[in-house]
Structures are given as structure tokens and as C-alpha cells.
Design a protein around this motif. Sequence first.
Motif, mmCIF file in Angstrom:
data_model
loop_
_atom_site.group_PDB
_atom_site.id
_atom_site.type_symbol
_atom_site.label_atom_id
_atom_site.label_comp_id
_atom_site.label_asym_id
_atom_site.label_seq_id
_atom_site.Cartn_x
_atom_site.Cartn_y
_atom_site.Cartn_z
ATOM 1 N N ARG A 1 -24.206 0.641 -3.788
ATOM 2 C CA ARG A 1 -23.291 0.021 -4.746
ATOM 3 C C ARG A 1 -22.215 1.030 -5.171
ATOM 4 O O ARG A 1 -21.042 0.677 -5.287
ATOM 5 C CB ARG A 1 -24.074 -0.471 -5.968
ATOM 6 N N SER A 2 -22.618 2.276 -5.366
ATOM 7 C CA SER A 2 -21.664 3.301 -5.760
ATOM 8 C C SER A 2 -20.587 3.494 -4.699
ATOM 9 O O SER A 2 -19.394 3.621 -5.022
ATOM 10 C CB SER A 2 -22.400 4.623 -6.007
ATOM 11 N N THR A 3 -20.972 3.504 -3.425
ATOM 12 C CA THR A 3 -19.975 3.667 -2.362
ATOM 13 C C THR A 3 -19.072 2.443 -2.263
ATOM 14 O O THR A 3 -17.878 2.570 -1.958
ATOM 15 C CB THR A 3 -20.644 3.940 -1.004
ATOM 16 N N LEU A 4 -19.616 1.266 -2.519
ATOM 17 C CA LEU A 4 -18.785 0.058 -2.509
ATOM 18 C C LEU A 4 -17.763 0.086 -3.641
ATOM 19 O O LEU A 4 -16.611 -0.350 -3.473
ATOM 20 C CB LEU A 4 -19.667 -1.189 -2.623
ATOM 21 N N ILE A 5 -18.165 0.609 -4.789
ATOM 22 C CA ILE A 5 -17.228 0.739 -5.906
ATOM 23 C C ILE A 5 -16.129 1.732 -5.548
ATOM 24 O O ILE A 5 -14.948 1.518 -5.861
ATOM 25 C CB ILE A 5 -17.972 1.158 -7.190
ATOM 26 N N ASP A 6 -16.505 2.822 -4.868
ATOM 27 C CA ASP A 6 -15.490 3.766 -4.390
ATOM 28 C C ASP A 6 -14.460 3.055 -3.509
ATOM 29 O O ASP A 6 -13.249 3.304 -3.614
ATOM 30 C CB ASP A 6 -16.137 4.895 -3.583
ATOM 31 N N GLY A 7 -14.949 2.178 -2.633
ATOM 32 C CA GLY A 7 -14.041 1.422 -1.773
ATOM 33 C C GLY A 7 -13.113 0.530 -2.582
ATOM 34 O O GLY A 7 -11.921 0.402 -2.264
ATOM 35 N N ALA A 8 -13.649 -0.082 -3.638
ATOM 36 C CA ALA A 8 -12.824 -0.936 -4.497
ATOM 37 C C ALA A 8 -11.754 -0.112 -5.216
ATOM 38 O O ALA A 8 -10.617 -0.561 -5.389
ATOM 39 C CB ALA A 8 -13.705 -1.664 -5.509
ATOM 40 N N VAL A 9 -12.122 1.104 -5.626
ATOM 41 C CA VAL A 9 -11.152 1.981 -6.275
ATOM 42 C C VAL A 9 -10.045 2.367 -5.293
ATOM 43 O O VAL A 9 -8.857 2.374 -5.644
ATOM 44 C CB VAL A 9 -11.850 3.238 -6.841
ATOM 45 N N PHE A 10 -10.415 2.671 -4.047
ATOM 46 C CA PHE A 10 -9.405 2.971 -3.038
ATOM 47 C C PHE A 10 -8.422 1.812 -2.876
ATOM 48 O O PHE A 10 -7.212 2.018 -2.761
ATOM 49 C CB PHE A 10 -10.058 3.257 -1.682
ATOM 50 N N ARG A 11 -8.936 0.581 -2.858
ATOM 51 C CA ARG A 11 -8.048 -0.575 -2.696
ATOM 52 C C ARG A 11 -7.111 -0.711 -3.888
ATOM 53 O O ARG A 11 -5.931 -1.058 -3.740
ATOM 54 C CB ARG A 11 -8.881 -1.850 -2.492
ATOM 55 N N ALA A 12 -7.630 -0.441 -5.089
ATOM 56 C CA ALA A 12 -6.780 -0.510 -6.281
ATOM 57 C C ALA A 12 -5.678 0.545 -6.213
ATOM 58 O O ALA A 12 -4.523 0.278 -6.557
ATOM 59 C CB ALA A 12 -7.630 -0.320 -7.539
ATOM 60 N N TRP A 13 -6.024 1.747 -5.750
ATOM 61 C CA TRP A 13 -5.022 2.805 -5.625
ATOM 62 C C TRP A 13 -4.002 2.459 -4.540
ATOM 63 O O TRP A 13 -2.809 2.728 -4.691
ATOM 64 C CB TRP A 13 -5.700 4.135 -5.298
ATOM 65 N N MET A 14 -4.470 1.858 -3.446
ATOM 66 C CA MET A 14 -3.553 1.482 -2.370
ATOM 67 C C MET A 14 -2.543 0.442 -2.864
ATOM 68 O O MET A 14 -1.349 0.528 -2.560
ATOM 69 C CB MET A 14 -4.329 0.932 -1.172
ATOM 70 N N LEU A 15 -3.030 -0.523 -3.633
ATOM 71 C CA LEU A 15 -2.133 -1.526 -4.199
ATOM 72 C C LEU A 15 -1.105 -0.866 -5.117
ATOM 73 O O LEU A 15 0.082 -1.220 -5.102
ATOM 74 C CB LEU A 15 -2.944 -2.568 -4.970
ATOM 75 N N GLY A 16 -1.566 0.117 -5.895
ATOM 76 C CA GLY A 16 -0.648 0.828 -6.780
ATOM 77 C C GLY A 16 0.420 1.584 -6.022
ATOM 78 O O GLY A 16 1.603 1.550 -6.376
ATOM 79 N N LEU A 17 -0.004 2.277 -4.953
ATOM 80 C CA LEU A 17 0.950 3.049 -4.156
ATOM 81 C C LEU A 17 1.949 2.147 -3.432
ATOM 82 O O LEU A 17 3.118 2.508 -3.271
ATOM 83 C CB LEU A 17 0.204 3.914 -3.130
ATOM 84 N N GLY A 18 1.477 0.967 -3.014
ATOM 85 C CA GLY A 18 2.325 0.112 -2.194
ATOM 86 C C GLY A 18 3.166 -0.880 -2.952
ATOM 87 O O GLY A 18 4.296 -1.189 -2.536
ATOM 88 N N ARG A 19 2.660 -1.395 -4.078
ATOM 89 C CA ARG A 19 3.331 -2.529 -4.710
ATOM 90 C C ARG A 19 3.635 -2.366 -6.192
ATOM 91 O O ARG A 19 4.484 -3.084 -6.727
ATOM 92 C CB ARG A 19 2.482 -3.803 -4.530
ATOM 93 N N ARG A 20 2.967 -1.461 -6.894
ATOM 94 C CA ARG A 20 3.261 -1.294 -8.310
ATOM 95 C C ARG A 20 4.379 -0.281 -8.501
ATOM 96 O O ARG A 20 4.539 0.646 -7.715
ATOM 97 C CB ARG A 20 2.010 -0.830 -9.082
#
Length: 252
Positions: free
Chosen positions: A138-157
Motif C-alpha cells: 500500500r505504501s508503494t502504491l501511495i508513492d505511485g499516486a504521489v508521483f502522478r500528482a507531481w506529474m500533473l503539477g509539472l505538466g498542467r498546473r
Amino acid sequence: MGQGRVVSAAEQSLGVLIRKLESIASLSPQERQALTGLSVTVRTLSAGQDIVRDADRTTQCCLVVQGWTGRYKLLTRGRRQIFSFHVPGDIPDLESLFRPVMDHSVATLTKATVAFIPHESLRELIAAHPGLAAVFWRSTLIDGAVFRAWMLGLGRRSAFEHMAHLFCELYLKLRAVGLAGDGRCPLPITQVDLGDALGLSNVHVNRVLQVLRGQKLISLHSSTLVIEDWPALVRISEFDPEYLGLEKLVAT
């Protein structure tokens, strides 16, 4: 009156790990006891030290006990991209348990205490306690979710939205492990670190911080972030904390 038992550095380290895991999942008394039996070696490192380097073949994972660390990769001419910030309780290289050759580096961003856990000790733990294997997964899956949030920030925010979102994330992560509250949390990293995480120059980071302060959304005091208007910060950044997988969602 007798003095209480002195707690060793290893016990303190594993207590930090248990607190972190309990922020994202429920642990049984047997699972907490099993975690205290992990073999660890505790070290204190200065800021700017690599804990593990890109292309290293590892035999242990590192647990952040005190201070901040970050995952990063270097490009030509020393250009650095930070992929994630890690605070006490995090194991930033947990994936090395099954992918022992690193494809990035992990370094201290501040003076930090880290505990090294041998892969073999972790493998024995999760083999004996499938529930803990699920918690680490679960911890590694949360890490993956954080990466996706950061990617969205870098690309679209916008830079403004991205920084606001990051501050919301860091506040809740720190509060979940007892290191933040009442709208205040430590922010001991430099503007250069923020820029390398957000893809911004130091000048741009400074400008965005000025706007955030000017709109009375945050203030900064001696390496402490103060969130002055949590609802507005959440609204501006479109922050939804579900991706952090916290057992108990908390606000300021």
C-alpha cells in the motif's frame, strides 16, 4: 523514583516506522511487535549526502528517522530533478527490495538520521506476516499516486498552483505522523530544492512565494511553513487528499 528504560536508537527508529505505517493502515499488536524486531543500523548524515546512488546495487533500504531526504536524478551540466520529498517514517527506496539496481539517487536535503534495514530482514518479515506485506505494498502504491500528482503539477498546473498543491501535500503528510498541526509545519528545505522539485528557477520560486505570501495564503518563519488560509490554498490548487491514502484525513 526510578528512571524509565533508555530507548535505543534502533527502537526509536522503528517507532517512527510504526507511526508512519499506522497513518496509512491499521496494524495488529502482533504486527507492531514484529516490526520492532527488524534489524537496523542507524546513522546520522549531513545535508547533501547521497544515501544511495543511481545504478547502485543495493542490499538494504533506508528509513528516514529525522530530517528530510529526496529522490532525484541528474542531467547534464548538473541539472537536478527531485522526484519526491521524504520525511520521518518514509522508506524512499523500498522498491529496491525487489528492484535492487537503482534508477535514481536518494540524498539528504537536511541533516538527517536514517536507519538502514537489510533486505533479508524485510523479506523474512513480510514472509512471516502477510498483513505487513500488504501494508508495504500500500505504501508503494501511495508513492505511485504521489508521483502522478507531481506529474500533473509539472505538466498542467501553473507554478502558483503547483506550489500551493505541494504545500497542502507536505502539511498533511507531516501532520499524519505528528510533525505538524495548527496550520504550521517544518519546511527546512531550500528554495533551490523547491525549484528542482517544481521545475522552476530560484528566481521563479521566490516570485511564487511572494505571491502566496502577498495573498495571505501562507507565511514562512525560520524554516516553518504557516498556512494562513487552508480552504483557499486547497481551492486554488484543486487539492484532493485522497491520493495520500491516509487513514484519517485531517485539515488544519
